[in-house]
Write an enzyme that holds these catalytic residues in place. Structure first.
Site, mmCIF file in Angstrom:
data_model
loop_
_atom_site.group_PDB
_atom_site.id
_atom_site.type_symbol
_atom_site.label_atom_id
_atom_site.label_comp_id
_atom_site.label_asym_id
_atom_site.label_seq_id
_atom_site.Cartn_x
_atom_site.Cartn_y
_atom_site.Cartn_z
ATOM 1 N N GLU A 224 -8.908 -6.149 3.811
ATOM 2 C CA GLU A 224 -8.476 -5.891 5.198
ATOM 3 C C GLU A 224 -7.198 -5.081 5.089
ATOM 4 O OE1 GLU A 224 -10.242 -6.693 7.682
ATOM 5 O OE2 GLU A 224 -11.346 -8.533 7.269
ATOM 6 N N CYS A 259 -1.825 -4.626 12.007
ATOM 7 C CA CYS A 259 -2.783 -3.645 11.467
ATOM 8 C C CYS A 259 -3.462 -2.905 12.612
ATOM 9 C CB CYS A 259 -3.807 -4.331 10.591
ATOM 10 S SG CYS A 259 -4.609 -5.710 11.388
HETATM 11 P P1 NAD Z 1 1.201 -5.033 0.549
HETATM 12 O O1 NAD Z 1 -0.013 -4.320 0.100
HETATM 13 O O2 NAD Z 1 2.524 -4.500 0.149
HETATM 14 O O3 NAD Z 1 1.180 -6.568 0.045
HETATM 15 C C1 NAD Z 1 0.149 -7.450 0.382
HETATM 16 C C2 NAD Z 1 0.073 -8.543 -0.666
HETATM 17 O O4 NAD Z 1 -0.301 -7.972 -1.911
HETATM 18 C C3 NAD Z 1 1.367 -9.295 -0.899
HETATM 19 O O5 NAD Z 1 1.067 -10.647 -1.077
HETATM 20 C C4 NAD Z 1 1.883 -8.670 -2.185
HETATM 21 O O6 NAD Z 1 2.712 -9.533 -2.933
HETATM 22 C C5 NAD Z 1 0.587 -8.392 -2.923
HETATM 23 N N1 NAD Z 1 0.651 -7.330 -3.911
HETATM 24 C C6 NAD Z 1 1.420 -6.205 -3.879
HETATM 25 N N2 NAD Z 1 1.155 -5.426 -4.957
HETATM 26 C C7 NAD Z 1 0.200 -6.065 -5.668
HETATM 27 C C8 NAD Z 1 -0.487 -5.771 -6.866
HETATM 28 N N3 NAD Z 1 -0.230 -4.652 -7.577
HETATM 29 N N4 NAD Z 1 -1.424 -6.638 -7.317
HETATM 30 C C9 NAD Z 1 -1.712 -7.764 -6.624
HETATM 31 N N5 NAD Z 1 -1.072 -8.109 -5.476
HETATM 32 C C10 NAD Z 1 -0.124 -7.277 -5.008
HETATM 33 O O7 NAD Z 1 1.082 -5.127 2.136
HETATM 34 P P2 NAD Z 1 2.087 -5.802 3.184
HETATM 35 O O8 NAD Z 1 3.311 -4.978 3.312
HETATM 36 O O9 NAD Z 1 2.248 -7.243 2.876
HETATM 37 O O10 NAD Z 1 1.240 -5.730 4.523
HETATM 38 C C11 NAD Z 1 1.261 -4.624 5.365
HETATM 39 C C12 NAD Z 1 -0.077 -3.912 5.309
HETATM 40 O O11 NAD Z 1 -1.137 -4.834 5.559
HETATM 41 C C13 NAD Z 1 -0.214 -2.840 6.379
HETATM 42 O O12 NAD Z 1 -0.804 -1.693 5.825
HETATM 43 C C14 NAD Z 1 -1.144 -3.504 7.399
HETATM 44 O O13 NAD Z 1 -1.844 -2.598 8.203
HETATM 45 C C15 NAD Z 1 -2.039 -4.297 6.517
HETATM 46 N N6 NAD Z 1 -2.708 -5.393 7.246
HETATM 47 C C16 NAD Z 1 -4.051 -5.292 7.494
HETATM 48 C C17 NAD Z 1 -4.691 -6.294 8.227
HETATM 49 C C18 NAD Z 1 -6.172 -6.205 8.535
HETATM 50 O O14 NAD Z 1 -6.721 -7.202 8.979
HETATM 51 N N7 NAD Z 1 -6.829 -5.069 8.349
HETATM 52 C C19 NAD Z 1 -3.968 -7.381 8.694
HETATM 53 C C20 NAD Z 1 -2.606 -7.449 8.414
HETATM 54 C C21 NAD Z 1 -1.977 -6.450 7.682
#
Ligand code: NAD
Length: 453
Positions: A224, A259
């Protein structure tokens, strides 16, 4: 591990899990997963029901914690917890039917589909709606008989720990749900475990990395991801004020950190000027400040580095000819604030119309007809939601059918229903959460061919 209260900038210290702890916890879950899967569905559901009751009882305390670590206004934190409970209600009501075997038997030949859990699944999550996006995954996963290792974002570790505490307090067997605390490094360690499925909510960049890492294992992956969600205002509307108000809410709710926030607006030339005036009026009603303040609609952003990212998008647009319609005052004290900003005369050469902003900024572009709007709405690498405002349902449906996104909204925006699948196309994701599809997503089907001798 350190994060900061984005309003006071005070440090929040939470220790991360190390690889040994993660492996130990995973082995414990793996050894016991069958026990959880064999627990009768009604019993599994009763733990979930108790979890929801506890969310209700503790909502004030939980909302304060969420506001402290993530910065959203307290009343929106409460809304989020209540919203999560209504999603749980959906799962409690609909899981049994979604998971019941399908029987296509005829005399002499039994043909049945059964839904079996995947095993131990990993859920790596984001910070913007930790309760809502969390329950989308870990609740149906548990109901289906999976054990879950849940990694909250490093920006909402305290909330993750509270979720674990509630599950412990309602007597959920400890092997069913385990929380893993940490940032990117801990996420990467989780990917090395022999998980039976990985369900991720977060950015496209991380989602693509996870997909890449996990693909050789051939296990189910749910993604997502982000969006650049467009909203189009046609020329046939009676009440532009109402449309402007709805669009403004869609842009600025949760400080634009959703999102499905409205990320770009297209307005038919016949109503462009009026829409800009009305939108500005709505934006003037936003109140930036202490997220615990009862009047506050805009708290600080969650991440400090996002302040300069948003300023970069605004400056890029201004340097290419955009003009400011509205810019709110940022409070002069501490905190990761960004003033709500509305730009006009924007175009697709500007980052603000192409790259996810995930903040309280918006570009409003004038278009001459529906064809131009459709072309621009599709001019994105994302495909999460799209919205059209028109009093002609046929026209609205026709436009939406031509947009490549997982969700189409007519005369509304920025909403999620547990009855409908939440799924992104293109760089917005893979698979679905919510609806019956988002229950079955945590199962593997088994086909039985039963012949009598
Ligand atoms: P992010 O990708 O920075 O982090 C998300 C998660 O991934 C965190 O728990 C982080 O610690 C982990 N992570 C980061 N790098 C990683 C790696 N290399 N390997 C494994 N895990 C890793 O995203 P964010 O800043 O937490 O969230 C914002 C983003 O999420 C925005 O782009 C938003 O649109 C999206 N989002 C989408 C939905 C949806 O339902 N489509 C819902 C909420 C947020």
């Amino acid at each position: 591990m350190l994060s900061n209260n984005p309003f006071t900038e005070e440090a929040i210290e939470v220790p991360s899990n190390n690889s040994e702890e993660l492996l130990q916890s995973f082995n414990f879950q793996k050894e016991n997963q069958k026990k959880w899967a064999e627990t009768p569905l009604k019993e599994r559901l009763s733990y979930i029901e108790k979890f929801s009751e506890e969310l209700n009882k503790r909502e004030e305390e939980l909302a304060k914690i969420l506001t402290k670590e993530m910065g959203k206004p307290f009343k929106e934190s409460l809304n989020e917890i209540r919203g999560a409970r209504s999603r749980i209600k959906f799962f409690l009501k609909n899981s049994e039917e979604s998971l019941s075997p399908r029987d296509y038997s005829r005399p002499g030949l039994g043909e049945e589909i059964h839904f079996e859990p995947l095993g131990v699944i990993g859920n790596i999550s984001a910070w913007n709606y930790p309760y809502l996006i969390g329950v989308n995954v870990f609740i149906p996963a548990l109901i289906c008989g999976n054990c879950v290792v849940y990694k909250p974002s490093e920006f909402t570790s305290l909330t993750g720990l509270e979720i674990q505490k509630i599950f412990n307090d309602v007597g959920l067997p400890p092997y069913a749900f385990q929380v893993a605390i940490g940032g990117k490094d801990v996420g990467e360690l989780l990917l090395k475990l022999p998980l039976d499925g990985v369900f991720f909510t977060g950015s496209y960049k991380t989602g693509a990395f996870i997909h890449n890492q996990v693909s050789p294992k051939l296990i189910p992956v749910g993604l997502e991801l982000g969006g650049k969600d467009p909203l189009y205002v046609t020329d046939d509307l009676d009440d532009i004020s109402q449309v402007a108000e709805a669009a403004c809410e869609g842009v600025f709710y949760n400080n634009g950190q959703s999102c499905c926030s409205v990320e770009r607006i297209y307005v038919h030339e016949k109503v462009y000027k009026e829409f800009l005036e009305k939108f500005k009026k709505s934006a003037e009603g936003l109140k930036t400040g202490d997220p615990m303040g009862p009047e506050t609609t805009q708290g600080p952003l969650t991440r400090k580095d996002h302040v300069s990212y948003l300023e970069g998008q605004v400056q890029d647009a201004l340097s290419k000819g955009a003009e400011v319609v509205f810019r709110g005052e940022a409070p002069p004290k501490k905190g990761y604030f960004f003033p709500p900003t509305v730009l006009k005369n924007v175009n697709h050469k500007m980052e603000i119309m192409k790259e996810e902003s995930f903040g309280p900024i918006i570009g409003i572009q004038c278009v001459s007809n529906d064809e131009e709007a459709i072309q621009l709405m599709n001019d994105t690498s994302y495909g999460l939601t799209s919205s059209v405002f028109s009093k002609d349902e046929r026209r609205g449906r026709d436009i939406l059918s031509q947009i490549n996104s997982g969700t189409g909204y007519l005369n509304c925006c920025d909403r999620v229903s547990p009855y409908l699948p939440w799924s992104g196309r293109k760089n917005s994701g893979l698979g679905s959460t919510l609806s019956f599809l988002g229950i079955q997503a945590f199962c593997q089907p088994k086909a039985y061919h039963i012949k009598s001798t």
